[in-house]
Structure formats: structure tokens, C-alpha cells
Design an enzyme around this catalytic site. Structure first.
Site, PDB file in Angstrom:
ATOM      1  N   TRP A   1      -8.806   2.377  12.239  1.00  0.00           N
ATOM      2  CA  TRP A   1      -7.676   1.676  11.812  1.00  0.00           C
ATOM      3  C   TRP A   1      -6.702   1.134  12.803  1.00  0.00           C
ATOM      4  O   TRP A   1      -6.380   0.171  12.972  1.00  0.00           O
ATOM      5  CB  TRP A   1      -6.935   2.592  10.649  1.00  0.00           C
ATOM      6  CG  TRP A   1      -5.762   1.646   9.910  1.00  0.00           C
ATOM      7  CD1 TRP A   1      -5.711   0.417   9.852  1.00  0.00           C
ATOM      8  CD2 TRP A   1      -4.567   2.293   9.409  1.00  0.00           C
ATOM      9  NE1 TRP A   1      -4.706   0.111   9.168  1.00  0.00           N
ATOM     10  CE2 TRP A   1      -3.729   0.896   9.007  1.00  0.00           C
ATOM     11  CE3 TRP A   1      -4.298   3.631   9.098  1.00  0.00           C
ATOM     12  CZ2 TRP A   1      -2.884   1.299   8.291  1.00  0.00           C
ATOM     13  CZ3 TRP A   1      -3.112   3.734   8.422  1.00  0.00           C
ATOM     14  CH2 TRP A   1      -2.420   2.708   8.017  1.00  0.00           C
TER      15      TRP A   1
ATOM     16  N   GLN B   1     -10.098   2.351  -3.332  1.00  0.00           N
ATOM     17  CA  GLN B   1      -9.610   1.918  -1.831  1.00  0.00           C
ATOM     18  C   GLN B   1      -8.253   2.466  -1.598  1.00  0.00           C
ATOM     19  O   GLN B   1      -7.299   2.472  -2.383  1.00  0.00           O
ATOM     20  CB  GLN B   1      -9.622   0.270  -1.690  1.00  0.00           C
ATOM     21  CG  GLN B   1      -9.339  -0.041  -0.153  1.00  0.00           C
ATOM     22  CD  GLN B   1      -9.307  -1.587   0.216  1.00  0.00           C
ATOM     23  OE1 GLN B   1     -10.036  -2.252  -0.685  1.00  0.00           O
ATOM     24  NE2 GLN B   1      -8.893  -1.793   1.316  1.00  0.00           N
TER      25      GLN B   1
ATOM     26  N   THR C   1       0.778  -1.100  -0.139  1.00  0.00           N
ATOM     27  CA  THR C   1       0.077  -0.033  -0.243  1.00  0.00           C
ATOM     28  C   THR C   1       0.757   1.133   0.107  1.00  0.00           C
ATOM     29  O   THR C   1       0.563   2.276  -0.843  1.00  0.00           O
ATOM     30  CB  THR C   1      -1.020   0.064   1.032  1.00  0.00           C
ATOM     31  OG1 THR C   1      -1.689  -1.065   1.134  1.00  0.00           O
ATOM     32  CG2 THR C   1      -1.783   1.088   1.238  1.00  0.00           C
TER      33      THR C   1
ATOM     34  N   ASP D   1     -11.950   3.233   2.923  1.00  0.00           N
ATOM     35  CA  ASP D   1     -10.907   3.851   3.801  1.00  0.00           C
ATOM     36  C   ASP D   1     -10.360   4.951   3.036  1.00  0.00           C
ATOM     37  O   ASP D   1      -9.057   4.952   2.913  1.00  0.00           O
ATOM     38  CB  ASP D   1     -10.105   3.037   4.329  1.00  0.00           C
ATOM     39  CG  ASP D   1     -10.703   1.753   5.075  1.00  0.00           C
ATOM     40  OD1 ASP D   1     -11.829   2.146   5.726  1.00  0.00           O
ATOM     41  OD2 ASP D   1     -10.114   0.391   5.203  1.00  0.00           O
TER      42      ASP D   1
END
Length: 555
Positions: free
Chosen positions: A463, A371, A319, A393
Site C-alpha cells: 500500500w 474489503q 475508510t 486488503d
């Protein structure tokens, strides 16, 4: 008899004195560590250094930060070098970059602390640097886990926990002795600085803003009137010189790629380096490194100047390194352009923009993805009049960030998914981080509207353990579920998070059916002022130099 009693009395007196001293030392150390999440670790660290337990707040804090620097440096040395392209290799590369940044910002914090006197503004800087250093270490571990790296295969992973707890202890000391309360800085309220006004730039002698230089109507003062007109008219085919350069795909500018223009910028420049990016679709991955200060990207407008990429975790990226544009060079500004990740919902985590640049600004930009569109990773950030598209998110990270007059658009996700505007990642109660959304339009994108009832949409979910997000004076459209917020997993973080709403409007703004978690708050005006630009990101001390419109307080 007297001769025998004297030594005994002397020994007794010495024992009493030692006991008294020990008691005082314990009191000092325990007091210093009272805000630390892991008090025993903090106390043990200070007791382990005989000098620090005898020092005052400043000396004790300096010793603690020096120890954190040593620990982070050692971890950085143990991370193996790799040039591989597997997700595991990329995770290790991420850790190398993150620990470089951790050491840098710990060193920045120590430098600020070493000044003769620590003022509140310096203390907030230190808190910001330490908050970022902790975030980098947590992110390294997240990257390794996401890539399914066998942690036992690398010796440095055993040290991450203690290194993180060490920085956490430093944060506790700084907050106790110099910040206090919520860690917010109340400098002014209800200040508005429009683009058309001449910005009130603090004196260069102030020191804090000297590195940014004087700004005039959105441009550095050294940019000539002629160049300003050319930029404002988004003229094409004009070759600019000096600290203003043009990127044009047709070869008419100084460069044909944004990356080449960034590479040409001087390192650690105190002057603004303006890169005018003419209209076009730029298929490149742009990274502004820590050595490039005060970069400004100016495009021809949203959807006219477009930076695009399609990296995702499904295709072997983490990510963290999937971003189309990433920046860690402080003082970064972007305006009038689009940054997108076109991987699509089926590719899951796919970042369009990742920001770890302190005192960074995004003005009239469009950020598009699904996302994890916008990774507000660390340090202080401000977004004004931006469009942000996504699904799951899609605004996440652990910076101190304020969004003003932005439009947040939930898109159509994959089947059986739900939309979540935010996933804030604060891991320590002493970090001065969080997401503040003020005077924004929280609504649906055009592809979601026809099927809006099929996809539950929430304001956010936690988170990390101390997740912090607030919505203030914003329009919340009807797609927002009555509960407002969603859990991450079971009861994780529901009592330690801070989620707040203040003076919002629209069909989704009602709070009567909101979740009843201990960490949820319907805020009053005093609570809300802690999350304004002036208080939350100390905006009055640096945003005027960018000449971007902002409201310092509540509307």
C-alpha cells in the site's frame, strides 16, 4: 610593519577558527541526519535552529520534536470545524481527530526523551509514538484525497508535507542515536504464557507497567472471585458493581448499550474497566476515545456477542470513519466476541475494526467484512486465536502488529476482483511498524471454496512505499498463488518494501516460484526472530499483564 601584521594574523586565525567550527557543525548535523529519507530537509531544519546544531544527540532530538509539535499544532488550528455529513466534511473531521492524536503522541515522545537518561525501552516507546504521529498525518491526507477534497481550498494542506518530513527527521535521529539496526528489541525468545498460568507481572515500581495494574488469570486482581465466576460462566441478568459492569439488551445489566458503558468509564484510569457484554446483536458504532484507558470488553463468545454496522465509502463515509468499532484508548483488550461490517463486497472499503490503541490485545475474537475488514492503524497490537474474514486488503494499516494462532479467511469477492490478505502502509524506513503473521492458518472461507479457481489470492501487496509484512511458521493453503505477492501499481515500492516468509507449510507455502522483487526475502532464523512478539512489539514488557497466551519467540 609588525603593528600592521598583527591584526591580519588575528583575522586569519579567526577565519580559521570559524571555518573549523563550521566544519565540525556540518559533520554533527550531517551525521545526525544520515538515516533520514530526506536528508537535505533534515539538515536544513537543524541548521535553521542555531542552538540545535551545537547540541548533542538528546538536545538536538528534543529541539526537532518541539518543532514538530509546533508545526502539527498549527495545522490542527487551521483545520476548519465542521459538523456536516458529506464525505468531504467527514474527511475534515478525521483530520481534526488525527492531528489531535499526532500532537498527543509527539508530546508523549518528547516527555520520554526528556528523562535524565534514555534507555532502550524508552527509545522504542519514542519510536512508536513518532511512527504513529507520522501515520496520522499521512492518513489525514489519504482521507482528503479519498473524499476528493480540493486541497487548494484549505491552507492547512500546504503544511502537511513539511510537517510530515519534520516528524520523519525526528524518527531518523531517534533510530540513529538510541535504536540502531532494525529497531527491534530482543528481550527473550520462546516464552509462552498460557492463560492457566499465573502471569509474571513486573513490579509496579518498574513504572512502565504500573498503569496496567496486576492481572490474575485474565482478570484484574481487584475483581472478586465471585465476579470472575459469573463472567466465566457468562451469566446473564447479574448486576455487577465497581469497575466491572454488564451490558444487556434486556435491561438486566447496568447498561443496554456498549457505548453507554464506555461513556461511564473513568478518564485516564490506571485500573482496568471491565465491560461484560452479554450475548446479543448490538447494532451500534462503538468508539473508545483517547481519554479512556484500559477498557476491557468481554463477550459471551464468537457469534454470540456481536457488534455490527454497515458503513462504507459508497455511502459517504471515509475508510477511516467507516469502522463498526474503533479504539484509540491505550491498553484496550477485547475477547470472546464478534465485530463485523455487513456492507458487503459491493460497497468496497468498509471497516469492521480500526485500532490505534497502544498496547492493545484481541483474544478469541471474530472480525468479519470484505474489503478493508481490519484497520490496524497505528501503535502496538497483538491478536491471538482470532478469525479474520475479508477479500481485498482485508488486514491493512501501519501499526506494529503480531497475529498468532489466528485463522485468516479469504472470502468470495466481486467479479474480476482478487483477494489480498494484507496491505501494509509503512511510509518511512525508520518506523518500527509492520505485520507479522505467525503460526496462523491462511485459508479460504466457505463461500470462496466452490469458486476458488476464479479469484486469484495473494499474501499481500504494498500500500505504501516501505510496506513490511512477514509470514512465519504458518499454514498457507492451496489458494495462495505461486507468485505469493501482488504489485500495487507498476514497480511502486518493489525495491523498498520488506516481504518475508519463514518456515511455512502447506500447499501454498512453496517459494520456488515466488516474485523476485528486491524487497522480497526467504528469511533465515535470525531474520525471523526480529518479527517475534518479544522483539517486534516488545511483548514481554506488557503482554504478561493482560494474561493472554502468547509465544515470545519462534515455535
Amino acid at each position: 610593519m609588525v603593528e600592521l601584521m598583527a591584526p591580519k594574523k588575528l583575522i586569519l586565525i579567526l577565519l580559521i577558527l570559524v571555518s573549523f567550527c563550521r566544519s565540525k557543525c556540518v559533520t554533527r548535523v550531517e551525521s545526525a541526519c544520515e538515516l533520514a529519507p530526506d536528508r537535505k530537509f533534515c539538515e536544513s531544519s537543524l541548521y535553521g535552529n542555531s542552538a540545535s546544531s551545537q547540541q548533542g544527540p538528546k538536545g538536538m532530538s528534543e529541539t526537532a520534536i518541539k518543532k514538530s509539535i509546533a508545526e502539527a499544532t498549527r495545522i490542527r488550528q487551521l483545520i476548519p470545524s465542521t459538523s456536516g455529513h458529506s464525505q468531504q466534511s467527514r474527511a475534515l473531521q478525521d483530520c481534526s481527530q488525527l492531528y489531535d492524536l499526532a500532537v498527543d503522541h509527539l508530546t508523549d515522545g518528547l516527555s520520554e526523551l526528556s528523562e535524565n537518561s534514555v534507555k532502550l525501552r524508552q527509545a522504542v516507546d519514542i519510536q512508536s509514538f513518532l511512527s504513529a504521529a507520522l501515520t496520522y498525518q499521512v492518513t489525514c491526507l489519504d482521507c482528503l484525497k479519498e473524499a476528493n477534497v480540493n486541497l487548494r481550498s484549505y491552507s492547512f494542506t500546504d503544511r502537511i508535507s513539511n510537517s510530515s518530513r519534520s516528524v520523519s527527521s525526528c524518527l531518523a535521529l531517534v533510530r540513529k542515536y538510541w535504536i540502531g539496526g532494525t529497531g527491534s528489541v530482543k528481550t527473550s525468545v520462546n516464552n509462552r504464557h498460557p492463560l492457566s498460568d499465573a502471569p509474571q507481572v513486573p513490579s509496579v515500581a518498574d513504572g512502565f507497567l504500573s498503569q496496567y495494574g496486576s492481572m490474575d488469570n485474565g482478570f484484574p486482581s481487584w475483581v472478586s472471585r465471585g465476579v470472575r465466576i459469573l463472567l466465566l460462566q457468562t451469566a446473564r441478568g447479574v448486576s455487577l458493581t465497581g469497575n466491572v459492569v454488564t451490558v444487556a439488551q434486556n435491561g438486566s445489566g447496568n447498561f443496554t448499550t456498549i457505548t453507554d458503558a464506555i461513556n461511564a468509564a473513568p478518564n485516564k484510569s490506571a485500573d482496568r474497566f471491565v465491560i461484560y457484554v452479554t450475548g446479543g446483536v448490538y447494532e451500534e458504532y462503538v468508539a473508545i476515545p483517547k481519554s479512556k484507558y484500559n477498557i476491557m470488553l468481554i463477550g459471551d463468545g464468537i457469534n454470540v456477542t456481536v457488534i455490527t454496522g454497515n458503513r462504507s465509502v459508497v455511502d459517504g463515509w471515509t475508510t477511516f470513519n467507516s469502522a463498526t468499532l474503533s479504539t484509540v484508548g491505550k491498553g484496550f483488550i477485547a475477547r470472546d466476541l464478534t465485530i463485523e461490517n455487513t456492507a458487503g463486497a459491493v460497497k468496497h472499503q468498509a471497516v469492521a475494526l480500526r485500532v490505534g490503541a497502544d498496547l492493545s490485545v484481541f483474544y478469541r475474537c471474530s472480525l468479519k467484512g470484505y474489503q478493508d475488514t481490519l484497520y490496524t492503524h497505528s501503535l502496538r497490537q497483538f491478536y491471538r486465536e482470532c478469525e479474520i474474514y475479508g477479500t481485498v486488503d482485508f488486514i491493512f494499516g501501519n501499526s506494529a502488529v503480531v497475529f498468532q494462532d489466528c485463522t485468516l479467511l479469504a472470502c468470495k469477492p466481486m467479479d474480476n476482483q482478487q483477494n489480498l490478505y494484507t496491505a501494509q502502509g509503512r511510509t518511512d524506513p525508520n518506523q518500527n511498524t509492520g505485520i507479522s503473521i505467525q503460526n496462523c492458518n491462511v485459508t479460504a472461507a466457505s463461500d470462496l471454496v466452490p469458486v476458488i479457481s476464479s479469484f486469484p489470492t495473494y499474501l499481500g501487496r504494498p500500500w505504501k512505499e516501505y510496506s513490511r509484512t512477514v509470514y512465519m511458521q504458518s499454514y498457507l493453503d492451496s489458494l495462495i498463488q505461486p507468485a505469493g505477492w501482488s504489485a500495487w501499481s507498476g514497480d511502486f515500492a518493489l525495491s523498498t518494501l520488506y516481504y518475508g516468509e519463514y518456515d511455512n507449510s502447506g500447499p501454498g507455502a512453496g517459494t520456488s516460484q515466488r516474485i523476485t522483487w528486491a524487497g522480497y526475502h526467504v528469511m533465515n532464523i535470525t531474520d525471523a526472530q526480529n518479527f517475534t512478539v518479544s522483539s517486534f512489539i516488545s511483548g514481554d514488557s506488557w503482554l504478561p499483564a493482560t494474561s493472554v497466551t502468547y509465544d515470545g519467540g519462534l515455535s
